[in-house]
Design an enzyme around this catalytic site. Structure first.
Site, short mmCIF file in Angstrom:
data_model
loop_
_atom_site.label_atom_id
_atom_site.label_comp_id
_atom_site.label_asym_id
_atom_site.label_seq_id
_atom_site.Cartn_x
_atom_site.Cartn_y
_atom_site.Cartn_z
N GLU A 243 0.89 -1.18 0.00
CA GLU A 243 0.00 0.00 0.00
C GLU A 243 0.91 1.21 0.00
O GLU A 243 1.53 1.52 1.02
CB GLU A 243 -0.89 -0.01 1.25
CG GLU A 243 -1.85 -1.18 1.33
CD GLU A 243 -3.03 -1.06 0.37
OE1 GLU A 243 -3.08 -0.11 -0.43
OE2 GLU A 243 -3.90 -1.95 0.42
N CYS A 277 -2.50 8.70 3.04
CA CYS A 277 -2.23 8.17 1.70
C CYS A 277 -3.31 8.61 0.71
O CYS A 277 -3.01 9.19 -0.33
CB CYS A 277 -2.10 6.65 1.76
SG CYS A 277 -3.45 5.88 2.64
P1 NAD Z 1 8.49 4.96 4.39
O1 NAD Z 1 8.45 4.21 3.11
O2 NAD Z 1 9.59 5.90 4.63
O3 NAD Z 1 8.51 3.96 5.63
C1 NAD Z 1 7.51 2.97 5.82
C2 NAD Z 1 8.08 1.84 6.65
O4 NAD Z 1 9.10 1.17 5.90
C3 NAD Z 1 8.73 2.27 7.96
O5 NAD Z 1 8.41 1.33 8.97
C4 NAD Z 1 10.21 2.20 7.63
O6 NAD Z 1 11.01 1.99 8.77
C5 NAD Z 1 10.24 0.98 6.71
N1 NAD Z 1 11.40 0.90 5.81
C6 NAD Z 1 12.24 1.87 5.42
N2 NAD Z 1 13.16 1.39 4.56
C7 NAD Z 1 12.89 0.07 4.42
C8 NAD Z 1 13.46 -0.98 3.64
N3 NAD Z 1 14.50 -0.78 2.82
N4 NAD Z 1 12.90 -2.22 3.70
C9 NAD Z 1 11.82 -2.44 4.47
N5 NAD Z 1 11.24 -1.48 5.24
C10 NAD Z 1 11.77 -0.25 5.21
O7 NAD Z 1 7.06 5.68 4.49
P2 NAD Z 1 6.57 6.75 5.58
O8 NAD Z 1 7.28 8.03 5.32
O9 NAD Z 1 6.65 6.13 6.93
O10 NAD Z 1 5.01 6.89 5.22
C11 NAD Z 1 4.53 7.83 4.31
C12 NAD Z 1 4.22 7.18 2.97
O11 NAD Z 1 3.33 6.08 3.17
C13 NAD Z 1 3.48 8.11 2.00
O12 NAD Z 1 4.00 7.96 0.71
C14 NAD Z 1 2.04 7.60 2.05
O13 NAD Z 1 1.28 7.90 0.92
C15 NAD Z 1 2.25 6.14 2.23
N6 NAD Z 1 1.06 5.52 2.81
C16 NAD Z 1 0.30 4.70 2.00
C17 NAD Z 1 -0.86 4.14 2.51
C18 NAD Z 1 -1.73 3.25 1.64
O14 NAD Z 1 -2.60 2.57 2.19
N7 NAD Z 1 -1.56 3.24 0.33
C19 NAD Z 1 -1.25 4.38 3.83
C20 NAD Z 1 -0.45 5.21 4.62
C21 NAD Z 1 0.72 5.76 4.09
#
Ligand code: NAD
Length: 468
Positions: A243, A277
């Protein structure tokens, strides 16, 4: 200040290193996050793996009962959870803030308890009987973001355990504490090892997404990280639900009533300060009512109280972290440099906290970062259009495809436009109103797979065709 621990095999696990988690309203320390090592993650995966056979062997009714008990336990502790969430995430207790989020977590858990995936009979004839069985996958890794940490954790955990999987969850390092508390609350109900939590920096994510004992990764976060998750899960061919980010367009048709839609447009865009999101991130308004919609939105925005989330009168808080604050500031500066007209907001005041004012930018078009990219913050670009086919093409001219909306006083006309939008969910006269019975997910680069409802539940299972 509270000192938090990991939860592995049903026990609180102390680690050697910790990191401070900061309150985005004040910069003060809220609590200490345990920093798990790769060995701790191994332990959590081993615990989930060991508890899998017994949990998978339970009847569907037994697991449903556990989920109902978890929902009641979260509900009983909802005010405590909401306060912790406000402290680390920044969102207000009131309005569409922390209490709303915990209420959503309870509602989703209850609804997931009520779902079921019984055996389907595909054929029952003299030639033979064919049944479709759904089986749990095994150990599911859940990786969550910082915007709706408790609700998204429930979106990941509940369908996974409802279908007989066990879980290791890794929340965002920006907002780990409310998820640790959630895991403790869940563990008061479940057998040890069914839900485990590890916290720490981003590198832990890769330990999970490459591990041979993880059968599926459910990831919610940004599109760039989603790509990394997909690549690292390839070696062991894990199942994936991704997501990812969105850049949702809303189209206001010429027959819409500007005053009547202003409130819905505002909260579609500014829920959780735009850090959502499926928030409205680009608004296209027909030339004939452009100024009226701008005025109605600015009038609504002027009544919105931004402040420390613990204050009962605040309905919006600060941005969650410095990185997001810098992105929003840069995109708004770029929009103004490219000729955008500031209707309200436009620049942050002096600290403390990552407060950014509600910002509406008119007279802006594609080619500006605020339109082309995901701002994930309280700044909405308002784009003028005259031709319907052209605006639909421009709304679709983006790699993201999460949500969209159409605003009109004519339902049929709006629906005809809505179904031409390239996105996983589309709303008429509102935006972002998700619900637990409707599948939610992105098309194009906003994700892979869906969550919620029976379709979401199926994603936590594998099928087995049984030929009798
Ligand atoms: P992010 O991608 O920076 O981090 C998300 C998670 O991934 C965190 O727990 C982080 O520690 C982990 N992570 C980071 N690098 C990783 C790697 N290499 N491998 C595995 N995990 C890793 O996102 P964010 O800044 O926390 O959240 C904001 C983003 O999330 C926005 O783009 C938003 O649109 C999206 N979002 C999408 C939905 C949806 O349902 N489509 C819902 C909420 C947020």
């Amino acid at each position: 200040m509270q000192h938090f621990k990991l939860v592995i095999a049903g026990k609180a696990v102390e680690v050697a290193r910790h990191a401070d988690v900061l309150n985005p309203s004040t910069g003060e320390v809220v609590g200490q996050m345990p920093i798990a090592t790769a060995a701790d993650v191994e332990l959590a995966i081993a615990s989930a793996k060991a508890s899998f056979p017994a949990w998978a062997a339970k009847t569907s009714a037994e697991r449903a009962e556990s989920l109902s008990a978890i929902a009641a336990n979260i509900e009983a502790k909802s005010e405590e959870l909401a306060r912790l969430l406000t402290l680390e995430q920044g969102k207000p207790l009131c309005g569409l803030g922390s209490r709303f989020e915990i209420g959503g977590a309870v509602a989703w858990t209850r609804y997931t308890a009520s779902l079921d995936l019984p055996v389907e009979v595909l054929q029952d004839t003299p030639e033979g009987r064919v049944e479709l069985h759904r089986k749990p996958i095994g150990v599911v890794a859940s990786i969550t973001p910082w915007n709706w940490p408790v609700m998204i954790a429930c979106w990941h955990i509940m369908p996974a355990i409802r279908t007989g999987n066990t879980v290791v969850i890794k929340p965002s390092p920006f907002t780990p504490l409310s998820t640790i508390r959630l895991a403790e609350i869940i563990n008061e109900i479940l057998p040890p090892g069914v839900v485990n939590i590890v916290t720490g920096e981003n590198d832990l994510g890769a330990v999970l997404t490459t591990h041979p004992d993880i059968g599926k990764v459910v990831f919610t976060g940004s599109t760039p990280t989603g790509r990394k998750v997909m690549a690292s899960a390839a070696a062991t061919l894990k199942r994936l639900t991704l997501e990812l980010g969105g850049n949702d367009a809303g189209i206001v048709l010429p027959d819409a009533d500007p005053k009547a839609i202003a409130e819905g447009l505002f909260w579609g865009a500014f829920i959780n300060n735009g850090q959502t999101c499926a928030a409205l991130k680009r608004l296209y308004v027909h030339d004939s009512i452009y100024e009226q919609v701008c005025e109605a939105l600015a009038a609504y925005a002027s009544k919105v109280k931004v402040g420390d989330g613990l204050a009962e009168e605040s309905v919006l808080g600060p941005l969650q972290n410095r990185m997001q604050f810098d992105i929003v500031s840069a995109y708004v500066r770029d929009a103004i440099e490219k000729g955008g007209r500031v209707l309200t907001g436009g620049a942050a005041g002096e600290g403390p906290g990552y407060f950014y004012p509600v910002t509406l930018i008119a007279d802006i078009d594609h080619g500006a970062d605020l339109v082309d990219k995901e701002q994930f913050g309280p700044a909405l670009p308002i784009i003028r259009y005259t031709d319907l086919d052209d605006v639909i093409a421009r709304a679709n001219d983006n790699p993201a495809g999460l949500g969209g909306s159409v605003w009109s006083s004519n339902f049929d006309k709006a629906k005809a436009v809505a179904t031409r939008l390239e996105c996983g969910s589309v709303w008429i006269n509102r935006h972002g109103a998700i619900q637990p019975n409707a599948p939610f997910g992105g098309v194009k680069q906003s994700g892979v797979g869906v969550e919620f409802g029976v379709e979401g539940l199926k994603e936590l299972t594998t099928t087995q065709s049984v030929f009798v």
